[in-house]
Design an enzyme around this catalytic site. Structure first.
Site, short mmCIF file in Angstrom:
data_model
loop_
_atom_site.label_atom_id
_atom_site.label_comp_id
_atom_site.label_asym_id
_atom_site.label_seq_id
_atom_site.Cartn_x
_atom_site.Cartn_y
_atom_site.Cartn_z
N ASP A 7 0.56 -1.04 -0.06
CA ASP A 7 0.28 0.20 -0.29
C ASP A 7 0.77 1.20 -0.05
OD1 ASP A 7 -2.18 1.49 0.71
OD2 ASP A 7 -2.77 1.74 2.36
N GLU A 67 -1.80 -0.95 -4.65
CA GLU A 67 -3.15 -0.93 -4.38
C GLU A 67 -2.53 0.02 -6.35
OE1 GLU A 67 -5.46 0.58 -1.58
OE2 GLU A 67 -4.59 2.56 -1.97
N ASP A 138 -2.20 1.24 7.83
CA ASP A 138 -1.32 1.09 6.40
C ASP A 138 -1.02 -0.51 5.87
OD1 ASP A 138 -1.89 3.47 5.34
OD2 ASP A 138 -0.55 3.98 7.08
#
Length: 182
Positions: A7, A67, A138
């Site tokens: 991420d 992502e 996160d």
């Protein structure tokens, strides 16, 4: 199979590594690579790159998922996020990992059953699926990315993992338990 989810973020890059044992998933490791706003962009990018290199070397994933960038209101923020995403992709490429991309909405859909899930719902489902305490946001997002990759929910950029039988049933069973409690 081991999968690393990433991420990306210039201030906080979450990472999470999962492994499959048949239809069972387990969390191998997770964390957050944090940078400091007083650092220059090159210093921050080096920290993210080297941090991911260490994670990849220590946990030996076979595939990676990252992502996609979502631009809502601030194109400048998206461009800065792209810097972190670029060094994350570079770290994966340097390690010769298969790489997939997925949108945040598809990750939420794959892990919680709804694309509108909030961060707490994602962290709780990751916790339940991996049998670990809820990780920080996160890191939870990165683990969710890896779970979505395991499920086959991501569009491969290079050859990616396929969904083993049983994970969809495990997710549905966990969601069913949640529905029964409410």
């Amino acid at each position: 199979m081991r999968i690393i989810g990433i991420d990306p973020g210039l201030q906080a890059t979450g990472w999470g590594v999962i492994a499959s044992d048949g239809a069972q998933l387990k969390g191998v490791g997770h964390g957050i690579i944090r940078t400091n706003t007083r650092m220059s962009d090159p210093e921050r990018l080096i920290l993210i790159f080297e941090g991911l290199q260490n994670v990849i070397a220590n946990h030996q994933p076979e595939t990676a998922i990252i992502e996609e960038i979502f631009v809502k209101d601030n194109p400048r923020s998206a461009l800065r996020l792209g810097l972190a995403r670029g060094v994350a992709i570079l770290a994966c490429g340097q390690a010769r990992l298969a790489l997939s991309e997925i949108s945040a909405r598809k990750v939420k859909q794959a892990v919680t059953g709804t694309g509108a899930a909030d961060k707490k719902q994602v962290a709780n489902m990751v916790s339940r699926l991996l049998g670990i305490p809820p990780p920080p946001s996160d890191a939870a997002d990165a683990l969710a990315l890896a779970i979505a990759c395991y499920q086959g929910a991501a569009a491969p950029k290079t050859e990616a993992a396929q969904m083993p039988d049983g994970l969809s049933a495990a997710i549905e069973a966990a969601l069913q338990k949640d529905r029964q409690r409410t």
